[in-house]
Design a protein around this motif. Structure first.
Motif, PDB file in Angstrom:
ATOM      1  N   GLY A   1     -35.285  65.082 -58.605  1.00  0.00           N
ATOM      2  CA  GLY A   1     -34.828  63.692 -58.489  1.00  0.00           C
ATOM      3  C   GLY A   1     -34.063  63.238 -59.732  1.00  0.00           C
ATOM      4  N   ASP A   2     -33.579  64.183 -60.524  1.00  0.00           N
ATOM      5  CA  ASP A   2     -32.846  63.832 -61.749  1.00  0.00           C
ATOM      6  C   ASP A   2     -31.585  63.043 -61.415  1.00  0.00           C
ATOM      7  OD1 ASP A   2     -34.758  65.179 -63.170  1.00  0.00           O
ATOM      8  OD2 ASP A   2     -33.472  66.849 -63.782  1.00  0.00           O
ATOM      9  N   HIS A   3     -31.189  62.178 -62.350  1.00  0.00           N
ATOM     10  CA  HIS A   3     -29.986  61.353 -62.169  1.00  0.00           C
ATOM     11  C   HIS A   3     -29.361  61.105 -63.533  1.00  0.00           C
ATOM     12  CE1 HIS A   3     -32.565  58.321 -63.782  1.00  0.00           C
ATOM     13  NE2 HIS A   3     -33.437  58.514 -62.799  1.00  0.00           N
ATOM     14  N   GLY A   4     -28.197  60.470 -63.534  1.00  0.00           N
ATOM     15  CA  GLY A   4     -27.462  60.290 -64.793  1.00  0.00           C
ATOM     16  C   GLY A   4     -27.659  58.929 -65.438  1.00  0.00           C
ATOM     17  N   ASP A   5     -28.735  58.226 -65.112  1.00  0.00           N
ATOM     18  CA  ASP A   5     -28.910  56.858 -65.640  1.00  0.00           C
ATOM     19  C   ASP A   5     -28.833  56.813 -67.166  1.00  0.00           C
ATOM     20  OD1 ASP A   5     -29.305  56.244 -63.017  1.00  0.00           O
ATOM     21  OD2 ASP A   5     -31.270  55.280 -63.272  1.00  0.00           O
TER      22      ASP A   5
ATOM     23  N   VAL B   1     -25.372  53.455 -67.064  1.00  0.00           N
ATOM     24  CA  VAL B   1     -24.697  53.309 -65.770  1.00  0.00           C
ATOM     25  C   VAL B   1     -24.528  51.864 -65.320  1.00  0.00           C
ATOM     26  CG1 VAL B   1     -25.180  55.620 -64.864  1.00  0.00           C
ATOM     27  CG2 VAL B   1     -26.876  53.803 -64.555  1.00  0.00           C
ATOM     28  N   SER B   2     -25.373  50.966 -65.855  1.00  0.00           N
ATOM     29  CA  SER B   2     -25.178  49.566 -65.427  1.00  0.00           C
ATOM     30  C   SER B   2     -24.713  48.699 -66.590  1.00  0.00           C
ATOM     31  CB  SER B   2     -26.474  48.980 -64.871  1.00  0.00           C
ATOM     32  OG  SER B   2     -27.230  49.947 -64.226  1.00  0.00           O
ATOM     33  N   GLU B   3     -24.182  49.335 -67.611  1.00  0.00           N
ATOM     34  CA  GLU B   3     -23.778  48.537 -68.780  1.00  0.00           C
ATOM     35  C   GLU B   3     -22.313  48.163 -68.777  1.00  0.00           C
ATOM     36  OE1 GLU B   3     -25.348  49.531 -72.944  1.00  0.00           O
ATOM     37  OE2 GLU B   3     -26.670  50.503 -71.494  1.00  0.00           O
ATOM     38  N   ASP B   4     -22.039  47.037 -69.415  1.00  0.00           N
ATOM     39  CA  ASP B   4     -20.668  46.580 -69.660  1.00  0.00           C
ATOM     40  C   ASP B   4     -19.817  46.579 -68.397  1.00  0.00           C
ATOM     41  OD1 ASP B   4     -21.291  46.193 -72.319  1.00  0.00           O
ATOM     42  OD2 ASP B   4     -20.476  48.121 -72.974  1.00  0.00           O
TER      43      ASP B   4
ATOM     44  N   TRP C   1     -22.073  59.431 -57.337  1.00  0.00           N
ATOM     45  CA  TRP C   1     -23.141  60.227 -57.953  1.00  0.00           C
ATOM     46  C   TRP C   1     -24.366  59.399 -58.272  1.00  0.00           C
ATOM     47  CZ3 TRP C   1     -24.922  64.957 -58.068  1.00  0.00           C
ATOM     48  CH2 TRP C   1     -24.082  65.969 -57.605  1.00  0.00           C
ATOM     49  N   ASP C   2     -24.199  58.090 -58.518  1.00  0.00           N
ATOM     50  CA  ASP C   2     -25.376  57.223 -58.684  1.00  0.00           C
ATOM     51  C   ASP C   2     -26.136  57.176 -57.364  1.00  0.00           C
ATOM     52  OD1 ASP C   2     -24.944  55.741 -61.456  1.00  0.00           O
ATOM     53  OD2 ASP C   2     -23.003  55.827 -60.446  1.00  0.00           O
ATOM     54  N   THR C   3     -25.394  56.965 -56.299  1.00  0.00           N
ATOM     55  CA  THR C   3     -26.017  56.856 -54.984  1.00  0.00           C
ATOM     56  C   THR C   3     -26.706  58.163 -54.598  1.00  0.00           C
ATOM     57  OG1 THR C   3     -24.177  55.424 -54.401  1.00  0.00           O
ATOM     58  CG2 THR C   3     -25.549  56.218 -52.573  1.00  0.00           C
ATOM     59  N   PHE C   4     -25.968  59.246 -54.758  1.00  0.00           N
ATOM     60  CA  PHE C   4     -26.455  60.568 -54.333  1.00  0.00           C
ATOM     61  C   PHE C   4     -27.688  60.974 -55.129  1.00  0.00           C
ATOM     62  CE2 PHE C   4     -26.064  65.296 -54.309  1.00  0.00           C
ATOM     63  CZ  PHE C   4     -25.994  65.520 -52.948  1.00  0.00           C
ATOM     64  N   SER C   5     -27.618  60.814 -56.466  1.00  0.00           N
ATOM     65  CA  SER C   5     -28.733  61.294 -57.299  1.00  0.00           C
ATOM     66  C   SER C   5     -29.977  60.435 -57.109  1.00  0.00           C
ATOM     67  CB  SER C   5     -28.326  61.345 -58.771  1.00  0.00           C
ATOM     68  OG  SER C   5     -28.011  60.066 -59.246  1.00  0.00           O
ATOM     69  N   HIS C   6     -29.790  59.201 -56.632  1.00  0.00           N
ATOM     70  CA  HIS C   6     -30.954  58.347 -56.368  1.00  0.00           C
ATOM     71  C   HIS C   6     -31.443  58.459 -54.923  1.00  0.00           C
ATOM     72  CE1 HIS C   6     -31.662  56.321 -60.190  1.00  0.00           C
ATOM     73  NE2 HIS C   6     -30.362  56.451 -60.391  1.00  0.00           N
TER      74      HIS C   6
ATOM     75  N   LEU D   1     -12.546  50.353 -62.982  1.00  0.00           N
ATOM     76  CA  LEU D   1     -12.353  49.560 -61.758  1.00  0.00           C
ATOM     77  C   LEU D   1     -13.675  49.626 -60.990  1.00  0.00           C
ATOM     78  CD1 LEU D   1      -8.902  51.146 -61.084  1.00  0.00           C
ATOM     79  CD2 LEU D   1      -9.208  48.670 -61.180  1.00  0.00           C
ATOM     80  N   PRO D   2     -14.566  48.676 -61.240  1.00  0.00           N
ATOM     81  CA  PRO D   2     -15.927  48.765 -60.685  1.00  0.00           C
ATOM     82  C   PRO D   2     -15.951  48.848 -59.155  1.00  0.00           C
ATOM     83  CG  PRO D   2     -15.799  47.081 -62.386  1.00  0.00           C
ATOM     84  CD  PRO D   2     -14.400  47.545 -62.155  1.00  0.00           C
ATOM     85  N   GLU D   3     -14.925  48.283 -58.496  1.00  0.00           N
ATOM     86  CA  GLU D   3     -14.871  48.406 -57.030  1.00  0.00           C
ATOM     87  C   GLU D   3     -13.839  49.452 -56.608  1.00  0.00           C
ATOM     88  OE1 GLU D   3     -14.302  44.795 -58.027  1.00  0.00           O
ATOM     89  OE2 GLU D   3     -16.474  44.682 -58.290  1.00  0.00           O
ATOM     90  N   GLY D   4     -13.348  50.217 -57.571  1.00  0.00           N
ATOM     91  CA  GLY D   4     -12.424  51.292 -57.236  1.00  0.00           C
ATOM     92  C   GLY D   4     -10.968  50.888 -57.266  1.00  0.00           C
TER      93      GLY D   4
END
Ligand code: LGS
Length: 444
Positions: free
Chosen positions: A48-52, A25-28, A35-40, A86-89
């Motif tokens: 507390g599972d997430h998609g990291d 999730v934080s690569e490249d 979903w990063d925000t929500f799952s964390h 598009l990292p900022e959308g």
């Protein structure tokens, strides 16, 4: 039932989505998604599972493509992660995000597997949510820009495009029920979100056609036929409301009928339609994708705004506690063919969660899932024989993966994933699918 009972050009695939399998999730240069925000956020997902990390598919995609090859599928439905591109959308493009999908698509084509790309499977860039998310009209325009970028880069090789996966889930589960990201509980917002999702789809269709020679464009809806719990007219009316809520609210505008009048009256809430929106939304598509898991049985209720209640019925249920009801898929296919006349229908998801475990012999003997697939495919065949324009079927899912609010405990894969080691093992259902596709003797 054999593969050769289906037309020779029938599409046989498996499906996944980016956030559920990729990890990294934080690569490249990937940006955060809702979903990063929500799952964390504590309490939002089971355990507390997430998609990291998820299935670490971002790194292991060659192995996963080898698995598809072994299963013998001729198509693969995956989704492109907007926040990788598009990292900022909006605005700044991240070329390393595009590179990943370039590699994935090339590797699929090398194996003779046709890529089917979904542009949006729920991972909205967080910065767009911060600017209002789907309740804001701007998000629809941002989606069209993103669709433009992705199809310009992949459109020489990817011909099959699905704009959105299950807009009902994004709008209702995300903005009203609050059980999916971003976790809002605001009815008005969910109605606006549904309109802007449909608008996003409609704006993207001509963009995709312009960028992709020979494009085949569609949208995927999660449709469930609704049945009344009793013949009581109040329950029959409730089933009609359920149908409006989940099915017609999306189908009607997509097929040029506008929003259903009975639902507009029930909601008393206009979905912020402007100018030619309804014409934009009704842009002709090449196919309708449907995800089918179960039916809904409902009874009348005073509960606003939908005024129905789900009733648990049936003998057989999956690990998600959804009833196994393959006849609902038949009813749905026949009805869609008759009432909306899509040029083609693809089942873009069908499958079941069961509590799989590795047995002492090292196998995963998920015979209930084999039955689930067999029974649903048998009814697909029947619907085909009765005139439904069904052209393909994608099993959900290739791999066990991050099942959203349910986390990793719910396993839908044809392939078992041991998450700590990331070891993959084909389940009995995967071998069954392989043998069905090879038309070999079916294993028990
Ligand atoms: O993993 C998701 C699968 C699993 O079950 C996938 O990402 C989604 O596209 C899709 O929503 N998925 C899914 N949906 C099942 C919803 C079944 C509801 C049945 C109950 C009827 C009232």
């Amino acid at each position: 039932m054999k593969r050769s009972d289906f037309p020779a050009n029938f599409i046989w695939g498996t499906a996944t989505s980016a956030y559920q399998i990729e990890g990294a999730v934080s690569e490249d240069g990937r940006g955060p998604s809702i979903w990063d925000t929500f799952s964390h956020t504590p309490g939002k997902t089971k355990g507390g599972d997430h998609g990291d990390v998820a299935c670490d598919h971002y790194h292991r995609y060659p192995e996963d493509i080898a698995l598809m090859k072994e299963l013998g599928v001729n198509a693969y439905r995956f989704s492109v992660a907007w926040p990788r591109i598009l990292p900022e959308g909006r605005g700044r493009v991240n070329p390393r995000g595009l590179d990943f999908y370039n590699r994935l698509v090339d590797a699929l084509l090398e194996q003779g597997i046709t890529p089917w790309a979904t542009l949006y499977h729920w991972d909205l860039p967080q910065s767009l949510e911060d600017q209002g998310g789907w309740p804001s009209r701007e998000t629809a325009y941002a989606f069209a820009e993103y669709a433009d970028l992705v199809t310009r880069h992949l459109g020489d090789r990817v011909k099959h495009w699905i704009t959105l996966n299950e807009p009902w889930c994004s709008a209702y589960l995300g903005y009203h029920a609050g059980i999916h990201a971003p976790g809002q509980q605001n009815f008005k917002h969910s109605i606006w979100a549904s309109h802007h999702l449909l608008l996003a789809h409609g704006l993207a269709v001509p963009v995709i056609r312009r960028n992709v020679t020979g494009a085949r464009v569609g949208i995927t809806l999660n449709l469930s036929p609704g049945y009344p719990a009793s013949p009581d007219p109040a329950d029959v009316a409730a089933a009609r409301r359920f149908d409006g809520f989940q099915n017609r609210w999306y189908l009607d505008p997509l097929y040029g009928l506008g929003y259903p009048a009975d639902m507009l009256a029930l909601y008393g809430e206009a979905p912020s339609v402007q100018g030619d929106d309804l014409i934009t939304i009704a842009a002709p598509t090449d196919f309708l994708g449907i995800n089918y898991y179960s039916r809904a049985v409902v009874r009348n209720s005073d509960l606003e705004p939908y005024r129905f209640q789900y009733v648990r019925v049936g003998e057989e249920h999956t690990d998600m506690d959804w009833e196994v009801y393959p006849e609902g898929l038949y009813d749905l296919l026949i009805r869609l063919g008759r009432e909306y006349r899509p040029k083609a229908i693809y089942i873009t998801e069908n499958g079941a969660a069961y509590p799989d475990a590795v047995a002492d012999d090292g196998g995963i003997h998920d015979l209930e899932r084999v039955r689930y697939f067999q029974r649903h495919l048998a009814l697909c065949l029947e619907a085909l024989q009765h005139g439904a324009p069904l052209k393909g079927y994608f099993a959900w899912s290739l791999l066990d993966n991050f099942e959203w609010a349910e986390g990793y405990a719910k396993r839908f894969g044809l392939v078992y994933v041991d998450f700590p080691s990331q070891r993959r093992r084909i389940k009995a259902s995967g071998y069954w699918f392989r043998d069905f596709l090879r038309e070999a003797v079916v294993r028990p």
